[in-house]
Scaffold this motif. Sequence first.
Motif, mmCIF file in Angstrom:
data_model
loop_
_atom_site.group_PDB
_atom_site.id
_atom_site.type_symbol
_atom_site.label_atom_id
_atom_site.label_comp_id
_atom_site.label_asym_id
_atom_site.label_seq_id
_atom_site.Cartn_x
_atom_site.Cartn_y
_atom_site.Cartn_z
ATOM 1 N N GLY A 119 0.790 -1.211 0.000
ATOM 2 C CA GLY A 119 0.000 0.000 0.000
ATOM 3 C C GLY A 119 0.822 1.261 0.000
ATOM 4 O O GLY A 119 2.037 1.245 -0.207
ATOM 5 N N GLN A 120 0.135 2.351 0.234
ATOM 6 C CA GLN A 120 0.688 3.692 0.119
ATOM 7 C C GLN A 120 0.834 4.340 1.497
ATOM 8 O O GLN A 120 -0.107 4.332 2.275
ATOM 9 C CB GLN A 120 -0.277 4.512 -0.747
ATOM 10 N N PRO A 121 2.004 4.927 1.818
ATOM 11 C CA PRO A 121 2.209 5.547 3.134
ATOM 12 C C PRO A 121 1.612 6.951 3.238
ATOM 13 O O PRO A 121 2.323 7.946 3.399
ATOM 14 C CB PRO A 121 3.730 5.565 3.277
ATOM 15 N N ILE A 122 0.276 7.024 3.142
ATOM 16 C CA ILE A 122 -0.394 8.323 3.260
ATOM 17 C C ILE A 122 -1.509 8.218 4.300
ATOM 18 O O ILE A 122 -1.972 7.131 4.610
ATOM 19 C CB ILE A 122 -0.983 8.799 1.913
ATOM 20 N N GLN A 123 -1.929 9.334 4.832
ATOM 21 C CA GLN A 123 -3.015 9.465 5.808
ATOM 22 C C GLN A 123 -2.530 9.246 7.241
ATOM 23 O O GLN A 123 -1.376 9.476 7.539
ATOM 24 C CB GLN A 123 -4.204 8.561 5.449
ATOM 25 N N ARG A 124 -3.401 8.748 8.130
ATOM 26 C CA ARG A 124 -3.102 8.584 9.560
ATOM 27 C C ARG A 124 -2.427 7.246 9.841
ATOM 28 O O ARG A 124 -2.751 6.242 9.225
ATOM 29 C CB ARG A 124 -4.392 8.639 10.371
ATOM 30 N N SER A 125 -1.531 7.234 10.821
ATOM 31 C CA SER A 125 -0.778 6.019 11.169
ATOM 32 C C SER A 125 -1.493 5.192 12.228
ATOM 33 O O SER A 125 -2.217 5.722 13.066
ATOM 34 C CB SER A 125 0.597 6.392 11.730
ATOM 35 N N PHE A 126 -1.254 3.869 12.192
ATOM 36 C CA PHE A 126 -1.668 2.978 13.268
ATOM 37 C C PHE A 126 -0.549 1.977 13.519
ATOM 38 O O PHE A 126 0.302 1.743 12.661
ATOM 39 C CB PHE A 126 -2.995 2.265 12.955
ATOM 40 N N ASN A 127 -0.542 1.410 14.717
ATOM 41 C CA ASN A 127 0.461 0.420 15.096
ATOM 42 C C ASN A 127 -0.193 -0.577 16.039
ATOM 43 O O ASN A 127 -0.599 -0.218 17.136
ATOM 44 C CB ASN A 127 1.658 1.090 15.761
ATOM 45 N N PHE A 128 -0.320 -1.826 15.601
ATOM 46 C CA PHE A 128 -0.904 -2.892 16.406
ATOM 47 C C PHE A 128 0.211 -3.800 16.915
ATOM 48 O O PHE A 128 1.100 -4.174 16.141
ATOM 49 C CB PHE A 128 -1.841 -3.769 15.577
ATOM 50 N N TYR A 129 0.141 -4.197 18.170
ATOM 51 C CA TYR A 129 1.088 -5.152 18.744
ATOM 52 C C TYR A 129 0.424 -5.803 19.956
ATOM 53 O O TYR A 129 -0.478 -5.223 20.566
ATOM 54 C CB TYR A 129 2.400 -4.466 19.138
ATOM 55 N N PRO A 130 0.860 -7.006 20.329
ATOM 56 C CA PRO A 130 0.243 -7.692 21.475
ATOM 57 C C PRO A 130 0.675 -7.071 22.801
ATOM 58 O O PRO A 130 1.756 -6.494 22.905
ATOM 59 C CB PRO A 130 0.760 -9.121 21.344
ATOM 60 N N GLN A 131 -0.163 -7.221 23.821
ATOM 61 C CA GLN A 131 0.184 -6.742 25.152
ATOM 62 C C GLN A 131 1.098 -7.724 25.884
ATOM 63 O O GLN A 131 1.826 -7.330 26.776
ATOM 64 C CB GLN A 131 -1.078 -6.502 25.974
ATOM 65 N N HIS A 132 1.053 -8.984 25.506
ATOM 66 C CA HIS A 132 1.884 -10.004 26.150
ATOM 67 C C HIS A 132 3.103 -10.271 25.265
ATOM 68 O O HIS A 132 2.966 -10.444 24.058
ATOM 69 C CB HIS A 132 1.084 -11.290 26.353
ATOM 70 N N PRO A 133 4.308 -10.327 25.832
ATOM 71 C CA PRO A 133 5.517 -10.498 25.008
ATOM 72 C C PRO A 133 5.610 -11.837 24.281
ATOM 73 O O PRO A 133 6.334 -11.948 23.302
ATOM 74 C CB PRO A 133 6.664 -10.333 26.005
ATOM 75 N N LYS A 134 4.880 -12.846 24.721
ATOM 76 C CA LYS A 134 4.939 -14.158 24.065
ATOM 77 C C LYS A 134 3.687 -14.433 23.242
ATOM 78 O O LYS A 134 3.314 -15.573 23.046
ATOM 79 C CB LYS A 134 5.143 -15.252 25.109
ATOM 80 N N ALA A 135 3.061 -13.385 22.745
ATOM 81 C CA ALA A 135 1.855 -13.532 21.939
ATOM 82 C C ALA A 135 2.169 -13.272 20.473
ATOM 83 O O ALA A 135 3.179 -12.665 20.142
ATOM 84 C CB ALA A 135 0.767 -12.587 22.433
ATOM 85 N N GLU A 136 1.285 -13.747 19.614
ATOM 86 C CA GLU A 136 1.420 -13.603 18.164
ATOM 87 C C GLU A 136 0.060 -13.268 17.578
ATOM 88 O O GLU A 136 -0.965 -13.419 18.239
ATOM 89 C CB GLU A 136 1.944 -14.897 17.551
ATOM 90 N N LEU A 137 0.030 -12.848 16.324
ATOM 91 C CA LEU A 137 -1.229 -12.570 15.645
ATOM 92 C C LEU A 137 -2.011 -13.872 15.493
ATOM 93 O O LEU A 137 -1.473 -14.878 15.014
ATOM 94 C CB LEU A 137 -0.972 -11.952 14.266
ATOM 95 N N LYS A 138 -3.272 -13.857 15.900
ATOM 96 C CA LYS A 138 -4.156 -15.019 15.757
ATOM 97 C C LYS A 138 -5.163 -14.817 14.635
ATOM 98 O O LYS A 138 -5.519 -15.763 13.950
ATOM 99 C CB LYS A 138 -4.900 -15.300 17.070
#
Length: 169
Positions: A119-138
């Motif tokens: 995609g294109q780096p325009i508009q508003r930013s977001f950043n998703f990450y887990p709260q637990h250090p040993k978690a992954e995207l489900k």
Amino acid sequence: MFSLSLVVLLCACCLAKSMEVKYSYSNAVGGGSGTSFSTEGAGRITAVRVWEITGAYITGIQLKNSSHWSPLVGRKFGTALEMNLFDGETISQISGKYHSNYIYQVIFGTSRGRFLFAGQPIQRSFNFYPQHPKAELKMLSGRYNGNGITSLAAHWGAVSSNRTGSKKQ
């Protein structure tokens, strides 16, 4: 009496540690119009596929769980980009750009420091990450319309010790 109090305190600490929350949710970004989706699948995520219109927005996303691709979210239009995860590698972060009408960019980051940019780096930013250090995207959830992805959220969970259906580096 002191010994009994100490044992009770230790047991309470152990119970609290074992009940530690290892699941989290990254709130949705985007306008949220269109049909809702969820990419939930059995097994761990082993690959990501994203379609983009060059210079515009994200039109479709698919996740591969073990050896099975989730149903397409959005549509196959534009350029398809794909990243296969290595043995033991997980998706540990999702960043990007959005506006009220579409998700313009997604960046999938892995536990081994690799990235898939779409995609294109325009508009508003977001950043998703887990709260637990040993978690992954489900799984991912959100909304899409006839043109592309309009809203996106991430669901994170504890990493299990089993890993199947992935490639070795």
